[in-house]
Design a protein around this motif. Structure first.
Motif, PDB file in Angstrom:
ATOM      1  N   LEU A   1      99.917  55.793  84.620  1.00  0.00           N
ATOM      2  CA  LEU A   1      98.724  55.007  84.301  1.00  0.00           C
ATOM      3  C   LEU A   1      98.269  54.204  85.515  1.00  0.00           C
TER       4      LEU A   1
ATOM      5  N   ASP B   1      94.422  54.915  86.779  1.00  0.00           N
ATOM      6  CA  ASP B   1      93.332  53.943  86.623  1.00  0.00           C
ATOM      7  C   ASP B   1      93.101  53.080  87.861  1.00  0.00           C
TER       8      ASP B   1
ATOM      9  N   SER C   1      92.092  57.391  80.599  1.00  0.00           N
ATOM     10  CA  SER C   1      93.505  57.282  80.963  1.00  0.00           C
ATOM     11  C   SER C   1      94.293  56.507  79.915  1.00  0.00           C
TER      12      SER C   1
ATOM     13  N   PHE D   1      97.446  57.655  77.777  1.00  0.00           N
ATOM     14  CA  PHE D   1      98.682  56.868  77.728  1.00  0.00           C
ATOM     15  C   PHE D   1      99.127  56.643  76.281  1.00  0.00           C
TER      16      PHE D   1
ATOM     17  N   TYR E   1      94.783  62.058  82.997  1.00  0.00           N
ATOM     18  CA  TYR E   1      95.994  61.258  82.839  1.00  0.00           C
ATOM     19  C   TYR E   1      97.149  62.092  82.286  1.00  0.00           C
TER      20      TYR E   1
END
Length: 539
Positions: free
Chosen positions: A224, A228, A375, A379, A447
């Protein structure tokens, strides 16, 4: 199903079938077996009772005597000084810190772009040269891990973090004071090189702290921070650059990054197991008077090893290890698309080129939050992915790295789908939210792919995961450095819609890779001398 260290505990059958993994805890029978072997070896070596007690008190044991007469030491799996035996809150706090450092250097990639127009006006250079500053930073990202990641395996994580982060921070000063383009370009490359340590090192820290079966969430946090970071850089820096100017952008970075020098110094301990063992053997030599060493210490005595093996290793992985170059290929494209967006988004949402006509750069840069949202959505799948991994490992009776690709099997297609939606909804007369939905879907797939790659590489390469990730990151950033150089020309020449459509078509080529590694990855790993040797390695 799995205990706190990731070991199968549901049945005796599974316990017997469990292959040694990096987080495998010695069973009572295995401990007794080791004890008998150690007693026999100690008798053969003439180790007295006092020395045996010292070894026991230090949670260490002699496992062999080499040809030069050195006694080689290993730590017991119960050793409290082992990072994997630290309290959970401490382990996750350290992963969080390493991931935050990773996030900050990624944030700095795109933060530069938000002030480049003002920089062009003040320093007097064209937009193409402004883009070159972005590409040189990313190029430094490419080459840095190839040297810094192996150095962290050789000298330890902590000193490499401290030295590289200090250099990274110091070079904010000449950037903020720059009077010409040459200063900007040179400093950006040096910053990218020095700031690249967290890119590959964070994966190594995760492996230091967590065993294979318990590291899924830790790797997800790391992923992550990588996913990001660049888009957050745009969103957070856009208004600052617009309102206060580009120099204040770098002064602000200097303050933030400078504070983290002290945070690293006081709160980031050494996590590399071989370095911790070398400290222990130094004490043992003083207490016993015997020549006791860890293997890593003896290797470090050969200066050629640093250049011929350690630094060469990431390049070797990249060109000879199928897992490394396949993961590098798919990772390179998705990150290339993220970095390309620094040039594309202002054309899609800003004025000119048939965009939405927004004139405030801060507002335009907020559109990058689409990638951040995607993302975060990816996650959120982490608990489901971890459950699938643990189920597969339970059924097989041993850790199953290939099941790390389960989410990517159905999430990777969201990349071309998202780009296709963005392509044909990016007309100025359609709602601006429509292309952002497409970019959010791309961020979602991006992601999940990244998390799968990081988990798979860390699982497969064990203690050499930092070197393997160095190869993966090298390709990612070479592609990331190149994509922005042609982005503006492509979008202006083809138009926003056809440029995005072309990228959507190219991204379809990523879809088969997760399926191949999911089905054939075990065969590929078994043919790799590094994966076959170091997968499931505990000590």
């Amino acid at each position: 199903m799995f205990n706190n260290h990731g070991n199968v505990t549901t049945s005796e059958k599974q316990s017997k079938a469990l292959a040694p993994t990096s987080d495998h805890i010695d069973t009572p029978n295995l401990i007794r077996s080791k004890s008998k072997a150690n007693i026999q070896l100690y008798d053969e070596l003439g180790i007295n009772q006092e020395t045996r007690q010292i070894l026991q008190d230090n949670h260490a044991y002699i496992w062999k005597k080499d040809a030069k007469g050195n006694l080689l030491i290993k730590s017991l799996s119960s050793d409290p000084s082992s990072p994997r035996n630290w309290m959970n809150w401490k382990r996750y706090a350290l992963v969080g810190l390493a991931s935050l450092l990773n996030n900050l250097v990624c944030l700095c990639v795109s933060g530069y772009s938000t002030g480049v127009e003002q920089m062009q006006e003040e320093l007097g250079f064209g937009s193409e040269l402004g883009t070159l500053g972005l590409s040189l930073y990313i190029l430094g990202f490419a080459f840095g891990p190839m040297f810094l990641a192996p150095l962290s395996e050789y000298w330890g994580r902590r000193p490499v973090y401290l030295v590289s982060w200090t250099i990274f921070t110091i070079f904010q000063i000449p950037l903020a004071l720059a009077k010409n383009l040459a200063t900007v370009l040179v400093c950006r490359f040096i910053q990218g090189f020095a700031g690249s340590t967290p890119l590959a090192n964070t994966g190594g820290v995760v492996h230091d702290l967590f065993g294979i079966d318990e590291g899924g969430m830790a790797v997800a946090i790391y992923a992550l921070s990588s996913a990001d970071g660049p888009p957050l850089g745009n969103a957070l820096s856009g208004y600052l650059a617009q309102e206060k100017g580009w120099r204040w952008l770098f002064w602000t970075y200097l303050i933030i990054f400078g504070a983290f020098i002290f945070i690293i110094f006081f709160f980031l301990p050494e996590t590399r197991d071989t370095i911790i063992l070398s400290r222990k053997t130094r004490v043992l030599r003083q207490q016993t008077g015997l020549e006791m060493y860890g293997e890593h210490e003896l290797v470090k005595k050969d200066p050629k090893h640093l250049y011929t093996v350690t630094i060469f290793r990431p390049f070797k992985f990249l060109f000879t290890e199928p897992i490394t170059y396949l993961c590098a290929g798919i990772n390179g494209f998705v990150f290339g698309m993220i970095f390309l967006s620094n040039e594309a988004f202002p054309l899609v949402f800003g004025s000119g080129n048939g965009g939405h006509g927004w004139t405030h750069s801060g507002t335009v840069n907020l559109t990058f939050l689409a990638y951040v949202l995607g993302s975060v959505m990816g996650f959120a799948l982490t608990p489901i992915q971890n459950r699938k991994y643990l189920q597969a490992s339970s059924i097989k009776g041993f850790s199953d790295p290939e099941s790390r690709w389960w989410s990517a099997l159905w999430c990777t297609p969201f990349c071309p789908i998202g780009l296709m939606i963005a392509a044909w909804t990016s007309y100025s007369y359609l709602p601006w939210i429509a292309p952002l939905i497409g970019f959010t879907l791309f961020g979602f797939g991006f992601y999940v792919i990244l998390a799968a790659i990081l988990n798979y590489v860390v699982d497969g390469y064990g203690r050499y995961s930092a070197s393997a990730l160095g190869g993966v990151v090298f390709v990612r950033n070479i592609v990331g450095a190149i994509f922005p150089l042609f982005a503006r020309q492509m979008f202006v020449g083809m138009g926003n819609q056809w440029a995005l459509f072309l990228l959507a078509m190219l991204s379809i080529g990523m879809v088969p890779i997760p399926f191949y590694l999911y089905k054939k990855g075990k065969t590929v790993r078994q043919k790799s001398p590094y994966c076959a040797t170091h997968f499931g390695e505990e000590e």
